[in-house]
Structure formats: structure tokens, C-alpha cells
Design a protein around this motif. Sequence first.
Motif, mmCIF file in Angstrom:
data_model
loop_
_atom_site.group_PDB
_atom_site.id
_atom_site.type_symbol
_atom_site.label_atom_id
_atom_site.label_comp_id
_atom_site.label_asym_id
_atom_site.label_seq_id
_atom_site.Cartn_x
_atom_site.Cartn_y
_atom_site.Cartn_z
ATOM 1 N N PRO A 52 0.438 -14.459 -47.984
ATOM 2 C CA PRO A 52 1.596 -14.638 -48.275
ATOM 3 C C PRO A 52 1.977 -15.842 -47.061
ATOM 4 O O PRO A 52 3.038 -16.603 -47.548
ATOM 5 C CB PRO A 52 2.541 -13.472 -48.105
ATOM 6 N N ASN A 53 1.093 -16.298 -46.414
ATOM 7 C CA ASN A 53 1.395 -17.431 -45.297
ATOM 8 C C ASN A 53 1.031 -18.677 -45.878
ATOM 9 O O ASN A 53 1.103 -19.573 -45.066
ATOM 10 C CB ASN A 53 0.777 -16.948 -43.898
ATOM 11 N N THR A 90 1.247 -22.015 -47.573
ATOM 12 C CA THR A 90 2.413 -23.011 -47.965
ATOM 13 C C THR A 90 1.934 -23.564 -49.401
ATOM 14 O O THR A 90 0.783 -23.444 -49.742
ATOM 15 C CB THR A 90 2.928 -23.978 -47.044
ATOM 16 N N LYS A 91 2.939 -24.072 -49.883
ATOM 17 C CA LYS A 91 2.859 -24.685 -51.359
ATOM 18 C C LYS A 91 1.838 -25.840 -51.268
ATOM 19 O O LYS A 91 0.868 -26.004 -51.860
ATOM 20 C CB LYS A 91 4.245 -25.236 -51.695
ATOM 21 N N SER A 125 2.829 -20.680 -56.234
ATOM 22 C CA SER A 125 2.832 -21.722 -55.445
ATOM 23 C C SER A 125 4.126 -22.137 -55.580
ATOM 24 O O SER A 125 4.908 -22.726 -54.182
ATOM 25 C CB SER A 125 1.908 -22.711 -56.083
ATOM 26 N N SER A 166 6.873 -20.766 -55.364
ATOM 27 C CA SER A 166 7.709 -19.716 -54.501
ATOM 28 C C SER A 166 7.355 -19.930 -52.997
ATOM 29 O O SER A 166 8.081 -19.248 -52.109
ATOM 30 C CB SER A 166 7.650 -18.290 -55.080
ATOM 31 N N ARG A 167 6.544 -20.276 -52.697
ATOM 32 C CA ARG A 167 5.987 -20.690 -51.321
ATOM 33 C C ARG A 167 6.853 -21.934 -50.695
ATOM 34 O O ARG A 167 6.939 -22.987 -51.398
ATOM 35 C CB ARG A 167 4.314 -20.780 -51.384
#
Length: 207
Positions: A98-99, A101-102, A158, A160-161
Motif C-alpha cells: 500500500p506504500n 505511490t501513483k 493506481s 487511489s494512490r
Amino acid sequence: MKQLLGLYIFVSFVVTGYSIFTTSERDSFGKDHFTEGLMWPVGLFNYVFEPEIDGGSYDSLVESLSELLESRDTDHDRYLGAIAANQVLLHAYVESDPNLTKPEVKKLVDLSRMDKFASLITVKEQVKQSVAERLDGLDFDGLILAGQNAFSKTMKISESRPLYATAEDCVDGLIRAYREELGPDSLIRYDQLQEFNEKCGLPREEW
């Protein structure tokens, strides 16, 4: 014998025409429609006796996936299958971290278009097990569909990141964008910096 030869030639023309008219422009790169038409008996055999992916373990997954891809008639099919497997791996990898980033996910998406994608990332046991379960029992068509679905899910993740891993990185990014627009020597006013802090979720600094 002549009847069999005539049937073979007739079916070859039909398969060639079908391949031409049903293949999209994007998927037509590297595809030899004429060869596909001539090789229709092999395609029929593969359709009936096509191997499936064994997801009992990650090692058996890799071995059976290689066999499945090697059973295909064209390099184009083998490439599509490899990329589909990459998309399933990518989805499991992104989902497990979850870490990311897009921008990091986007970079991984670009890398996943390379057939050696698995060797470019560190695949944890949890991800290996997840991929093995998702691909277990799939034939070639199932693999392609799984890859398409996995790609769509990865792109949704992606979106949501966040763009940056930390708020400080976010501020640095806004400062870089500001100076790219106005010049590298542009001064940043205190109120402008405060606005950047607020956009990135940092508290306003008090004098």
C-alpha cells in the motif's frame, strides 16, 4: 486424398480470413495471419489438448506457464501470454504494497510490458502464492482474460494512490513544479509555501 487436401486448403483460407478480420490493429503487430491459416491443424490440436497452468507451487507455476506459452503457434501469442502473466503478477505486487505511490505504480506498469518483468522486481512469498492461486488451472484464453482483468484492477488501485510517499515529498514536488514554470531562481514567498503545506496536509507554520 485429394478431398482431404482440398478441405485443408479451404479451411486454411477460412482461418486466415477470420484471423485478419477479427484481429484489432493494436494486436496485429507481429502476427502472421497466413501462417496461422496454414497451421490450423496445430491450433485445433492445441485447443483440444491445450495445457493448463499448475498453481500448486510457484515453481510449478513457472514451469507450466513456460510449457503453455511454448505450446502456442506464434511469437505473438507467446508474447501476449507472457504479458498477461505479468499483469497478474503486477496486480498482486501492487495490492500487497500500500506504500507504492501513483508514479511508482505507473513505472511498474511500464516495466510489466517487458517479458522479463518478474526478474526486475523482488517477489515476496506472499505475492508468489497469490499469483499461483490466481493462475491455477487456466488455459491460454483464461490467462489472457485474467491479465486483462488484473490490468484494470491495477489501474484502479493506481488512481487511489497518492502522488508522493510523504507530505514533505509532496511539498518538494510542488516547489519543483513552481520553479519549472517560473524559472529555477524564482523565489517562493512565505504565504506560497504555507499554501503548499496545506495542500500536502502539513500544518501552517506560525511565526
